[in-house]
Design a protein around this motif. Structure first.
Motif, PDB file in Angstrom:
ATOM      1  N   HIS A 315     -52.275 -16.857 -10.856  1.00  0.00           N
ATOM      2  CA  HIS A 315     -50.917 -16.449 -10.494  1.00  0.00           C
ATOM      3  C   HIS A 315     -49.998 -16.436 -11.709  1.00  0.00           C
ATOM      4  O   HIS A 315     -49.193 -15.506 -11.880  1.00  0.00           O
ATOM      5  CB  HIS A 315     -50.357 -17.391  -9.423  1.00  0.00           C
ATOM      6  N   LEU A 316     -50.095 -17.457 -12.566  1.00  0.00           N
ATOM      7  CA  LEU A 316     -49.239 -17.501 -13.746  1.00  0.00           C
ATOM      8  C   LEU A 316     -49.551 -16.341 -14.689  1.00  0.00           C
ATOM      9  O   LEU A 316     -48.649 -15.790 -15.335  1.00  0.00           O
ATOM     10  CB  LEU A 316     -49.422 -18.831 -14.477  1.00  0.00           C
ATOM     11  N   ASN A 317     -50.802 -15.943 -14.761  1.00  0.00           N
ATOM     12  CA  ASN A 317     -51.171 -14.790 -15.580  1.00  0.00           C
ATOM     13  C   ASN A 317     -50.522 -13.518 -15.055  1.00  0.00           C
ATOM     14  O   ASN A 317     -50.040 -12.680 -15.832  1.00  0.00           O
ATOM     15  CB  ASN A 317     -52.690 -14.633 -15.601  1.00  0.00           C
ATOM     16  N   SER A 318     -50.489 -13.373 -13.727  1.00  0.00           N
ATOM     17  CA  SER A 318     -49.852 -12.184 -13.148  1.00  0.00           C
ATOM     18  C   SER A 318     -48.342 -12.198 -13.395  1.00  0.00           C
ATOM     19  O   SER A 318     -47.740 -11.145 -13.634  1.00  0.00           O
ATOM     20  CB  SER A 318     -50.142 -12.106 -11.645  1.00  0.00           C
ATOM     21  N   LEU A 319     -47.718 -13.383 -13.346  1.00  0.00           N
ATOM     22  CA  LEU A 319     -46.284 -13.471 -13.648  1.00  0.00           C
ATOM     23  C   LEU A 319     -46.022 -13.121 -15.110  1.00  0.00           C
ATOM     24  O   LEU A 319     -45.053 -12.426 -15.435  1.00  0.00           O
ATOM     25  CB  LEU A 319     -45.773 -14.884 -13.365  1.00  0.00           C
ATOM     26  N   TRP A 320     -46.883 -13.618 -15.986  1.00  0.00           N
ATOM     27  CA  TRP A 320     -46.696 -13.384 -17.419  1.00  0.00           C
ATOM     28  C   TRP A 320     -46.781 -11.898 -17.767  1.00  0.00           C
ATOM     29  O   TRP A 320     -46.064 -11.408 -18.652  1.00  0.00           O
ATOM     30  CB  TRP A 320     -47.754 -14.165 -18.192  1.00  0.00           C
ATOM     31  N   ASN A 321     -47.638 -11.192 -17.064  1.00  0.00           N
ATOM     32  CA  ASN A 321     -47.852  -9.777 -17.368  1.00  0.00           C
ATOM     33  C   ASN A 321     -47.019  -8.839 -16.512  1.00  0.00           C
ATOM     34  O   ASN A 321     -47.160  -7.618 -16.630  1.00  0.00           O
ATOM     35  CB  ASN A 321     -49.336  -9.423 -17.191  1.00  0.00           C
ATOM     36  N   ARG A 322     -46.180  -9.378 -15.655  1.00  0.00           N
ATOM     37  CA  ARG A 322     -45.403  -8.534 -14.740  1.00  0.00           C
ATOM     38  C   ARG A 322     -44.280  -7.831 -15.491  1.00  0.00           C
ATOM     39  O   ARG A 322     -43.182  -8.359 -15.673  1.00  0.00           O
ATOM     40  CB  ARG A 322     -44.833  -9.364 -13.601  1.00  0.00           C
ATOM     41  N   HIS A 323     -44.531  -6.633 -15.944  1.00  0.00           N
ATOM     42  CA  HIS A 323     -43.545  -5.792 -16.623  1.00  0.00           C
ATOM     43  C   HIS A 323     -42.949  -6.447 -17.855  1.00  0.00           C
ATOM     44  O   HIS A 323     -41.899  -6.027 -18.340  1.00  0.00           O
ATOM     45  CB  HIS A 323     -42.412  -5.403 -15.663  1.00  0.00           C
ATOM     46  N   LYS A 324     -43.577  -7.510 -18.350  1.00  0.00           N
ATOM     47  CA  LYS A 324     -43.119  -8.196 -19.560  1.00  0.00           C
ATOM     48  C   LYS A 324     -41.695  -8.733 -19.426  1.00  0.00           C
ATOM     49  O   LYS A 324     -40.990  -8.939 -20.422  1.00  0.00           O
ATOM     50  CB  LYS A 324     -43.185  -7.251 -20.786  1.00  0.00           C
ATOM     51  N   TYR A 325     -41.235  -8.961 -18.189  1.00  0.00           N
ATOM     52  CA  TYR A 325     -39.876  -9.453 -17.998  1.00  0.00           C
ATOM     53  C   TYR A 325     -39.744 -10.881 -18.529  1.00  0.00           C
ATOM     54  O   TYR A 325     -40.580 -11.752 -18.243  1.00  0.00           O
ATOM     55  CB  TYR A 325     -39.486  -9.422 -16.528  1.00  0.00           C
ATOM     56  N   THR A 326     -38.676 -11.129 -19.253  1.00  0.00           N
ATOM     57  CA  THR A 326     -38.453 -12.450 -19.843  1.00  0.00           C
ATOM     58  C   THR A 326     -38.317 -13.512 -18.777  1.00  0.00           C
ATOM     59  O   THR A 326     -38.804 -14.642 -18.948  1.00  0.00           O
ATOM     60  CB  THR A 326     -37.193 -12.432 -20.721  1.00  0.00           C
ATOM     61  N   VAL A 327     -37.688 -13.199 -17.655  1.00  0.00           N
ATOM     62  CA  VAL A 327     -37.449 -14.198 -16.627  1.00  0.00           C
ATOM     63  C   VAL A 327     -38.768 -14.732 -16.061  1.00  0.00           C
ATOM     64  O   VAL A 327     -38.907 -15.933 -15.791  1.00  0.00           O
ATOM     65  CB  VAL A 327     -36.574 -13.622 -15.496  1.00  0.00           C
ATOM     66  N   TYR A 328     -39.741 -13.859 -15.907  1.00  0.00           N
ATOM     67  CA  TYR A 328     -41.036 -14.299 -15.389  1.00  0.00           C
ATOM     68  C   TYR A 328     -41.754 -15.186 -16.404  1.00  0.00           C
ATOM     69  O   TYR A 328     -42.382 -16.186 -16.039  1.00  0.00           O
ATOM     70  CB  TYR A 328     -41.907 -13.099 -15.027  1.00  0.00           C
ATOM     71  N   ARG A 329     -41.656 -14.816 -17.660  1.00  0.00           N
ATOM     72  CA  ARG A 329     -42.310 -15.614 -18.686  1.00  0.00           C
ATOM     73  C   ARG A 329     -41.638 -16.986 -18.818  1.00  0.00           C
ATOM     74  O   ARG A 329     -42.305 -17.982 -19.113  1.00  0.00           O
ATOM     75  CB  ARG A 329     -42.311 -14.874 -20.020  1.00  0.00           C
ATOM     76  N   CYS A 330     -40.344 -17.022 -18.610  1.00  0.00           N
ATOM     77  CA  CYS A 330     -39.635 -18.314 -18.627  1.00  0.00           C
ATOM     78  C   CYS A 330     -40.116 -19.202 -17.486  1.00  0.00           C
ATOM     79  O   CYS A 330     -40.259 -20.416 -17.651  1.00  0.00           O
ATOM     80  CB  CYS A 330     -38.129 -18.089 -18.525  1.00  0.00           C
ATOM     81  N   LEU A 331     -40.382 -18.613 -16.332  1.00  0.00           N
ATOM     82  CA  LEU A 331     -40.891 -19.377 -15.196  1.00  0.00           C
ATOM     83  C   LEU A 331     -42.271 -19.954 -15.506  1.00  0.00           C
ATOM     84  O   LEU A 331     -42.581 -21.089 -15.137  1.00  0.00           O
ATOM     85  CB  LEU A 331     -40.961 -18.486 -13.951  1.00  0.00           C
ATOM     86  N   VAL A 332     -43.093 -19.155 -16.192  1.00  0.00           N
ATOM     87  CA  VAL A 332     -44.433 -19.620 -16.557  1.00  0.00           C
ATOM     88  C   VAL A 332     -44.335 -20.794 -17.523  1.00  0.00           C
ATOM     89  O   VAL A 332     -44.993 -21.839 -17.352  1.00  0.00           O
ATOM     90  CB  VAL A 332     -45.254 -18.482 -17.178  1.00  0.00           C
ATOM     91  N   VAL A 333     -43.512 -20.654 -18.550  1.00  0.00           N
ATOM     92  CA  VAL A 333     -43.335 -21.724 -19.533  1.00  0.00           C
ATOM     93  C   VAL A 333     -42.784 -22.977 -18.861  1.00  0.00           C
ATOM     94  O   VAL A 333     -43.227 -24.103 -19.148  1.00  0.00           O
ATOM     95  CB  VAL A 333     -42.413 -21.266 -20.678  1.00  0.00           C
ATOM     96  N   LEU A 334     -41.839 -22.802 -17.951  1.00  0.00           N
ATOM     97  CA  LEU A 334     -41.253 -23.946 -17.245  1.00  0.00           C
ATOM     98  C   LEU A 334     -42.290 -24.653 -16.389  1.00  0.00           C
ATOM     99  O   LEU A 334     -42.332 -25.891 -16.344  1.00  0.00           O
ATOM    100  CB  LEU A 334     -40.096 -23.464 -16.361  1.00  0.00           C
ATOM    101  N   ALA A 335     -43.147 -23.887 -15.717  1.00  0.00           N
ATOM    102  CA  ALA A 335     -44.176 -24.485 -14.863  1.00  0.00           C
ATOM    103  C   ALA A 335     -45.127 -25.349 -15.668  1.00  0.00           C
ATOM    104  O   ALA A 335     -45.582 -26.400 -15.200  1.00  0.00           O
ATOM    105  CB  ALA A 335     -44.947 -23.386 -14.135  1.00  0.00           C
ATOM    106  N   LEU A 336     -45.419 -24.927 -16.897  1.00  0.00           N
ATOM    107  CA  LEU A 336     -46.341 -25.686 -17.745  1.00  0.00           C
ATOM    108  C   LEU A 336     -45.643 -26.834 -18.470  1.00  0.00           C
ATOM    109  O   LEU A 336     -46.122 -27.969 -18.476  1.00  0.00           O
ATOM    110  CB  LEU A 336     -47.005 -24.763 -18.760  1.00  0.00           C
ATOM    111  N   ALA A 337     -44.481 -26.556 -19.037  1.00  0.00           N
ATOM    112  CA  ALA A 337     -43.802 -27.555 -19.874  1.00  0.00           C
ATOM    113  C   ALA A 337     -43.159 -28.670 -19.067  1.00  0.00           C
ATOM    114  O   ALA A 337     -42.970 -29.780 -19.593  1.00  0.00           O
ATOM    115  CB  ALA A 337     -42.737 -26.871 -20.736  1.00  0.00           C
ATOM    116  N   SER A 338     -42.840 -28.421 -17.812  1.00  0.00           N
ATOM    117  CA  SER A 338     -42.167 -29.445 -17.001  1.00  0.00           C
ATOM    118  C   SER A 338     -43.045 -30.659 -16.752  1.00  0.00           C
ATOM    119  O   SER A 338     -42.557 -31.717 -16.342  1.00  0.00           O
ATOM    120  CB  SER A 338     -41.727 -28.846 -15.662  1.00  0.00           C
TER     121      SER A 338
END
Length: 485
Positions: A315-338
């Protein structure tokens, strides 16, 4: 070459993980492993009631006993190595499992998903906190990943051998492996099924023979510990004496706690994938079966975390690649870094005093000609001979679960009466006392009358439960007793 570089990077991370793990989690990581191993090799140690009842097998502590024996023969049985090397050994196993998890996810869903699955696993706070500890649950988790990877690549025999080892060390692992083996056989052709069944029978018989032989040697009688373990904990449900939780506890608390920020991605990823969903359902099955048991702990469902990371990674891979939107990538980073603050807090701070108090105590008794130690703490609050590594007189308040009015209860009912009955003369008192600061007001007069001075205080926890613990662990020594600080 890429695989070798990845393994070296992950290995370095897990070794650092082991060195940063400086706290205590549950008593079993010492009392069902290192303490037993220490007694096996050096002759002095303490065996808990489980070993008296014969519901624990010697195969797991034998791993560390072999390590201890080599250190003894080399003259390097230093306390630091005795304490640290077993965790470093677990770190190596964890690194192998991490790489196997990456390769498994890679084969299932592609390279990028494999990398995200690996990131999920190494960033998960509970994995960081638990995987390098000397717990059978930790080894069950790493062996599970390695075995599934081997089965996936059609190395059936190797996978089954490791799975059998996992079940031998922790019998409840059969809950996971039963549906896995059934599904694997279902996908085979008829002639292949017969060959695999024969291999299962041979591996199973060899494993049981090994376990029985090892336990026969150390128990000095024939004993089937896996059956006794299942009988006590599952069939008779006697594990409930250590606490009970409602049936939904794993769903409402356990899984959300250990997966933390990865939980939404695990659920969404498991629902979105269209192939290779077997591990998703096996994980749910594992949680469901454990939910039927009255006694529950977070570590019991630890083996499903790596497989949850595969679907979370999807799922995180699909968010990361979803239209390259920064907001999605921020969510991925937050999910891991938190997960990082929790991983560091619980590994470096929470319950740290249980280990550091033994370091302080070891330094103290090394400078005393005839030391003796009394632990006025809830039983198994700290390690024991495995961390002192000296055959000195030590005593703790016993709390056998089937013993009515045990020493712990007697002491807390009337501390002064218990101390006077056990030590009628001041000369009989131990040279060192270990206790929580919450007990000091009760024993202050006793400490003063018998000339005990506090020489060390270690932080234990910021969250004090009503279980006889406190915020700090303290060491007291009798006046005129030599102590090194």
């Amino acid at each position: 070459m890429v695989g070798t570089k990845l393994f070296l990077v992950v290995l370095a991370f897990r070794l650092l993980n082991a060195l940063l793990c400086q706290t205590a989690f549950v008593p079993d990581e010492t009392w069902q492993s290192l303490e037993v191993s220490h007694k096996m090799v050096f002759g002095h140690g303490y065996l808990t009631w489980e070993w008296q009842k014969g519901i624990r097998g010697y195969t797991y502590p034998l791993i560390f006993a072999i390590l201890y024996k080599y250190l003894q023969l080399l003259g390097m049985d230093w306390p630091y190595l005795l304490i640290r090397l077993p965790r470093l050994l677990h770190a190596v196993c964890a690194a192998i499992a991490d790489v196997c998890l990456y390769k498994l996810a890679y084969k299932m869903y592609g390279r990028s998903v494999g990398m995200f699955a690996l990131l999920c696993n190494i960033s998960n706070w509970f994995t960081f906190y638990c995987v390098v500890r000397t717990l059978t649950n930790s080894l069950e988790t790493t062996l599970g990943v390695i075995s599934i990877y081997l089965l996936y690549h059609r190395s059936f025999t190797s996978g089954v051998v490791i799975a059998a080892l996992s079940c031998m060390i922790r019998p409840t692992a059969t809950v996971f492996w039963l549906p896995v083996i059934v599904l694997h056989l279902h996908w085979l052709r008829p002639n292949e099924k017969l060959i695999c069944l024969l291999k299962l029978a041979v591996v199973g018989c060899c494993t049981m023979f090994w376990s029985a032989a090892v336990d026969r040697y150390f128990y000095a009688k024939w004993i089937f510990v896996q059956y006794r373990f299942l009988l006590f904990n599952v069939l008779e449900g006697k594990s409930a004496i250590f606490g009970t939780q409602p049936w939904h506890w794993y769903l409402s608390e356990g899984v959300p706690v250990i997966l933390f920020s990865l939980l939404p991605s695990f659920l969404i990823g498991g629902l979105k994938v269209t192939n290779h969903k077997a591990l998703y359902f096996v994980s749910l099955w594992y949680i469901m079966i454990h939910s039927m048991l009255r006694h529950k702990e977070l570590r019991y469902i630890f083996p499903v975390v790596p497989f949850a990371c595969i679907y979370a990674g999807y799922h995180l891979n699909s968010l990361w690649n979803r239209h390259k939107y920064t907001v999605y990538r921020c969510l991925v980073v937050l999910a891991l870094a938190s997960n990082i603050p929790m991983a560091l807090y619980f590994s470096l701070v929470h319950h740290r005093g249980s280990l550091t108090v033994m370091d302080e105590l070891r330094l103290g008794i090394d400078n005393h000609p005839s030391p003796s130690v009394l632990f006025l703490t809830p039983c198994y609050s700290t390690p024991y001979y495995s961390h002192i590594h000296r055959n000195v007189s030590m005593r703790m308040l016993t709390c056998w679960p089937f013993e009515k009015n045990n020493e712990l209860e007697q002491f807390h009912n009337n501390p002064h009466q218990w101390l006077n009955s056990q030590y009628p003369s001041p000369e009989d008192l131990p040279t060192h006392l270990v206790m929580y600061n919450s007990l000091k007001p009760t024993l202050e007069q006793f400490l003063t009358d018998n000339h005990y001075n506090k020489i060390s205080e270690m932080f234990y926890t910021q969250f004090v439960d009503e279980d006889g613990t406190g915020q700090y662990l303290q060491v007291y020594v009798k006046e005129n007793t030599s102590y090194h600080q």
